[in-house]
Structure formats: C-alpha cells, structure tokens
Design a protein around this motif. Structure first.
Motif, mmCIF file in Angstrom:
data_model
loop_
_atom_site.group_PDB
_atom_site.id
_atom_site.type_symbol
_atom_site.label_atom_id
_atom_site.label_comp_id
_atom_site.label_asym_id
_atom_site.label_seq_id
_atom_site.Cartn_x
_atom_site.Cartn_y
_atom_site.Cartn_z
ATOM 1 N N LEU A 49 0.878 -1.163 0.016
ATOM 2 C CA LEU A 49 0.029 0.009 0.033
ATOM 3 C C LEU A 49 0.836 1.222 0.122
ATOM 4 N N PHE A 50 1.806 1.425 0.883
ATOM 5 C CA PHE A 50 2.677 2.568 0.892
ATOM 6 C C PHE A 50 3.680 2.736 -0.184
ATOM 7 N N ILE B 255 1.303 4.162 -2.586
ATOM 8 C CA ILE B 255 1.147 5.722 -2.580
ATOM 9 C C ILE B 255 2.578 6.364 -2.694
ATOM 10 N N LYS C 57 -1.550 12.422 5.466
ATOM 11 C CA LYS C 57 -2.374 12.329 6.500
ATOM 12 C C LYS C 57 -2.713 11.084 6.630
ATOM 13 N N ASP C 58 -2.762 10.453 7.882
ATOM 14 C CA ASP C 58 -3.700 9.156 8.114
ATOM 15 C C ASP C 58 -5.051 9.182 7.788
ATOM 16 N N ILE C 59 -5.293 8.048 7.139
ATOM 17 C CA ILE C 59 -6.848 8.261 6.675
ATOM 18 C C ILE C 59 -7.869 8.060 7.665
ATOM 19 N N HIS D 163 -2.363 13.903 12.744
ATOM 20 C CA HIS D 163 -2.043 12.444 12.633
ATOM 21 C C HIS D 163 -1.240 12.031 11.488
ATOM 22 N N LEU E 49 1.495 10.137 8.944
ATOM 23 C CA LEU E 49 2.372 9.038 8.780
ATOM 24 C C LEU E 49 3.641 9.576 7.867
ATOM 25 N N ASN F 122 4.762 1.275 15.465
ATOM 26 C CA ASN F 122 4.212 0.308 15.704
ATOM 27 C C ASN F 122 4.960 -0.842 14.992
ATOM 28 N N GLY G 268 1.050 -3.845 17.084
ATOM 29 C CA GLY G 268 -0.078 -3.001 16.389
ATOM 30 C C GLY G 268 0.062 -2.601 14.865
ATOM 31 N N GLN G 269 1.181 -3.310 14.324
ATOM 32 C CA GLN G 269 1.499 -2.932 12.990
ATOM 33 C C GLN G 269 0.638 -3.608 11.885
ATOM 34 N N THR G 270 -0.175 -2.867 11.245
ATOM 35 C CA THR G 270 -1.196 -3.457 10.163
ATOM 36 C C THR G 270 -0.584 -3.090 8.856
ATOM 37 N N VAL G 271 0.231 -2.074 8.571
ATOM 38 C CA VAL G 271 0.827 -2.003 7.198
ATOM 39 C C VAL G 271 2.328 -2.217 7.412
ATOM 40 N N HIS H 288 6.859 2.672 8.842
ATOM 41 C CA HIS H 288 6.237 4.047 9.072
ATOM 42 C C HIS H 288 6.136 4.559 10.625
ATOM 43 N N HIS I 86 4.010 7.217 13.355
ATOM 44 C CA HIS I 86 2.892 7.984 13.375
ATOM 45 C C HIS I 86 3.308 9.266 14.051
HETATM 46 P P1 AMP Z 1 0.042 0.752 11.767
HETATM 47 O O1 AMP Z 1 -1.197 0.230 12.329
HETATM 48 O O2 AMP Z 1 0.976 1.309 12.709
HETATM 49 O O3 AMP Z 1 0.642 -0.170 10.882
HETATM 50 O O4 AMP Z 1 -0.401 2.014 10.972
HETATM 51 C C1 AMP Z 1 -1.132 1.985 9.696
HETATM 52 C C2 AMP Z 1 -1.876 3.255 9.431
HETATM 53 O O5 AMP Z 1 -1.984 3.315 8.018
HETATM 54 C C3 AMP Z 1 -3.121 3.505 10.318
HETATM 55 O O6 AMP Z 1 -3.217 4.372 11.375
HETATM 56 C C4 AMP Z 1 -4.258 3.343 9.186
HETATM 57 O O7 AMP Z 1 -5.482 4.432 9.399
HETATM 58 C C5 AMP Z 1 -3.238 4.011 8.124
HETATM 59 N N1 AMP Z 1 -3.911 4.055 6.763
HETATM 60 C C6 AMP Z 1 -4.201 2.862 6.075
HETATM 61 N N2 AMP Z 1 -4.516 2.999 4.790
HETATM 62 C C7 AMP Z 1 -4.241 4.295 4.542
HETATM 63 C C8 AMP Z 1 -4.383 5.085 3.362
HETATM 64 N N3 AMP Z 1 -4.686 4.886 2.233
HETATM 65 N N4 AMP Z 1 -3.837 6.458 3.396
HETATM 66 C C9 AMP Z 1 -3.361 7.049 4.498
HETATM 67 N N5 AMP Z 1 -3.556 6.155 5.691
HETATM 68 C C10 AMP Z 1 -3.798 4.815 5.737
#
Ligand code: AMP
Ligand code: ZN
Length: 113
Positions: free
Chosen positions: A5-6, A9, A29-31, A38, A40, A86, A92-95, A99, A101
């Motif tokens: 994803l990133f 972007i 900007k965080d979505i 907030h 990233l 994260n 808590g890392q989802t992406v 990155h 925050h």
């Molecule tokens: P983390 O959970 O630390 O990996 O953070 C991932 C962050 O990416 C979360 O705060 C999401 O809200 C943010 N995020 C996910 N998709 C997008 C996007 N398309 N544009 C901006 N931020 C995003």
C-alpha cells in the motif's frame, strides 16, 4: 514492492494527502486520524519494519528530522506530540511498510492501549 500500500502511495498510484515529500521520505495524513494532527512518515524505499533497516542506513534519522519539521508546521511543538512506530503484530503494525505516526493536538494518554 509491487502490491504494498505505502509503496503504491509513494509511486502516486493511490491518492493520499501528502504533507511533505523529498527524495527519500514521504509524509501523508492518516486516513483514520486518531488526533487532530495524525501524519504518517515513511521511507519511499520499502522496508517491512524497523527490524529490516540495515545498520548504517540513515532513513530513521531522516524520518525524525522530517517529524521535527512537521511538528513545527502543524503547530504542535509547544503543546507536545508523540512519534510512534508500531512494529509487528502485537505492536499494532497493520501496514508492513516502515512508518512512524506523528500525533498531536490533544492530550495523549500513557500508557497507550
Ligand atoms: P499501523 O497500524 O501502525 O501499521 O498504521 C497504519 C496506519 O495506516 C493506520 O493508522 C491507518 O489508518 C493508516 N492507513 C491505512 N490506509 C491508509 C491510506 N490509504 N492512506 C493513509 N493512511 C492509511
Ligand atoms: Zn512498501
């Protein structure tokens, strides 16, 4: 990385609200903002996490310098802010693209959830 994803972007294949960009760092900007500010901050180059940044690579330093600049830009230097990475599932890392925050503009609780 093709489907990251990133990375997408950073290649401008997916739109984002870019608040800072140079040759190596992008800030968006965080979505789903968790605070009035907030942002990233991420390397344009793909790293899964801080664990895979090679010794001697200065991307972490570059990210922190950008964080300082953005804290000034968004007016959160005097009130204070938090810079968070994260790492991994329980972190808590989802992406899975490194990155940080940058959070500010409200009272941030400690410890985090
Ligand atoms: P983390 O959970 O630390 O990996 O953070 C991932 C962050 O990416 C979360 O705060 C999401 O809200 C943010 N995020 C996910 N998709 C997008 C996007 N398309 N544009 C901006 N931020 C995003
Ligand atoms: Zn990536």
């Amino acid at each position: 990385m093709e489907d990251c994803l990133f990375c997408r972007i950073a290649r401008k294949e997916i739109p984002a609200q870019i608040v800072y960009e140079d040759d190596v760092v992008l800030a968006i900007k965080d979505i789903n903002p968790q605070a009035p500010v907030h942002v990233l901050i991420l390397p344009k180059e793909h790293f899964d996490s801080i664990l895979t940044v090679p010794a001697g690579n200065d991307i972490i330093s570059s990210i922190h310098i950008v964080a300082n600049r953005l804290a000034l830009k968004f007016g959160i230097v005097d009130s204070g802010f938090r810079l968070v990475n994260n790492c991994g599932e329980q972190g808590g890392q989802t992406v899975l693209h490194l990155h940080y925050h940058l959070l500010g503009g409200r009272n941030l609780n400690w410890p985090p959830g």
